[in-house]
Design a protein around this motif. Sequence first.
Motif, mmCIF file in Angstrom:
data_model
loop_
_atom_site.group_PDB
_atom_site.id
_atom_site.type_symbol
_atom_site.label_atom_id
_atom_site.label_comp_id
_atom_site.label_asym_id
_atom_site.label_seq_id
_atom_site.Cartn_x
_atom_site.Cartn_y
_atom_site.Cartn_z
ATOM 1 N N LEU A 96 -12.863 0.476 1.475
ATOM 2 C CA LEU A 96 -12.521 -0.076 0.167
ATOM 3 C C LEU A 96 -13.638 -0.927 -0.424
ATOM 4 O O LEU A 96 -13.647 -1.184 -1.627
ATOM 5 N N ASN A 97 -14.567 -1.340 0.388
ATOM 6 C CA ASN A 97 -15.668 -2.178 -0.107
ATOM 7 C C ASN A 97 -16.717 -1.387 -0.888
ATOM 8 O O ASN A 97 -17.754 -1.920 -1.236
ATOM 9 N N ARG A 98 -16.420 -0.123 -1.188
ATOM 10 C CA ARG A 98 -17.345 0.686 -1.993
ATOM 11 C C ARG A 98 -17.407 0.208 -3.430
ATOM 12 O O ARG A 98 -18.268 0.610 -4.180
ATOM 13 N N GLY A 99 -16.464 -0.615 -3.835
ATOM 14 C CA GLY A 99 -16.485 -1.174 -5.182
ATOM 15 C C GLY A 99 -15.376 -0.641 -6.066
ATOM 16 O O GLY A 99 -15.270 0.561 -6.278
ATOM 17 N N GLY A 100 -14.544 -1.548 -6.559
ATOM 18 C CA GLY A 100 -13.498 -1.181 -7.500
ATOM 19 C C GLY A 100 -12.345 -0.390 -6.912
ATOM 20 O O GLY A 100 -11.562 0.200 -7.645
ATOM 21 N N LEU A 101 -12.224 -0.375 -5.596
ATOM 22 C CA LEU A 101 -11.169 0.411 -4.955
ATOM 23 C C LEU A 101 -10.059 -0.487 -4.424
ATOM 24 O O LEU A 101 -10.278 -1.640 -4.060
ATOM 25 N N PHE A 102 -8.871 0.076 -4.391
ATOM 26 C CA PHE A 102 -7.720 -0.577 -3.781
ATOM 27 C C PHE A 102 -6.829 0.507 -3.202
ATOM 28 O O PHE A 102 -6.908 1.672 -3.580
ATOM 29 N N ARG A 103 -6.004 0.114 -2.245
ATOM 30 C CA ARG A 103 -5.104 1.081 -1.607
ATOM 31 C C ARG A 103 -3.678 0.570 -1.688
ATOM 32 O O ARG A 103 -3.375 -0.526 -1.226
ATOM 33 N N LEU A 104 -2.824 1.368 -2.312
ATOM 34 C CA LEU A 104 -1.400 1.075 -2.363
ATOM 35 C C LEU A 104 -0.764 1.611 -1.093
ATOM 36 O O LEU A 104 -1.007 2.765 -0.709
ATOM 37 N N ASN A 105 0.061 0.789 -0.452
ATOM 38 C CA ASN A 105 0.756 1.156 0.779
ATOM 39 C C ASN A 105 2.256 0.993 0.550
ATOM 40 O O ASN A 105 2.688 -0.019 -0.014
ATOM 41 N N ILE A 106 3.044 1.974 0.985
ATOM 42 C CA ILE A 106 4.485 1.986 0.739
ATOM 43 C C ILE A 106 5.203 2.313 2.047
ATOM 44 O O ILE A 106 4.884 3.308 2.698
ATOM 45 N N GLY A 107 6.184 1.505 2.409
ATOM 46 C CA GLY A 107 6.979 1.748 3.613
ATOM 47 C C GLY A 107 8.184 2.613 3.289
ATOM 48 O O GLY A 107 9.086 2.179 2.576
ATOM 49 N N ILE A 108 8.213 3.847 3.782
ATOM 50 C CA ILE A 108 9.313 4.763 3.472
ATOM 51 C C ILE A 108 10.172 4.998 4.711
ATOM 52 O O ILE A 108 9.991 4.326 5.724
ATOM 53 N N ASP A 109 11.083 5.946 4.647
ATOM 54 C CA ASP A 109 11.938 6.210 5.797
ATOM 55 C C ASP A 109 11.381 7.357 6.647
ATOM 56 O O ASP A 109 10.499 8.097 6.225
#
Length: 144
Positions: free
Chosen positions: A55-68
């Motif tokens: 993610l440190n490549r610049g301008g990146l983010f990661r959405l994480n979702i807890g599902i079933d």
Amino acid sequence: MMELTELIDTITADFEKTRVQEKDGDYFFFYAAEEKFPFATIVTSDNEYDHVSNLNRGGLFRLNIGIDKSTFAAMFGSIAAKAGIGGYLDSGIDFTEKNKLFPHPVYGSMYWISIINPERETYTRLNALLSLSYKKAVGRQRDV
């Protein structure tokens, strides 16, 4: 691509009583008074425990979702993984690819999924997965 602030605002608008807690540039989405178990998170940088998405490549983010478990199995059941934390790390998945859903690199075995910098068009699918996670969080509060 959705901007980080747009994604945060959209999630909080779409899910009633959502509370966002920011810590070290990362965001944790909780239902109501919940303090321990977010239904979603957004990470904005690598750290010593999780750096495989680069993610440190610049301008990146990661959405994480807890599902079933059943939804996770339907999405990723065909991917071989080791048991436990980090079980998907050696699975051949490219954890750096943008706008593609994949098992969370560290917490996939706990039925968390991730996506880096989702596109607006992808949010419809994400909204259904967020809704699933949100409903689990609501249920936990009602069980207390």
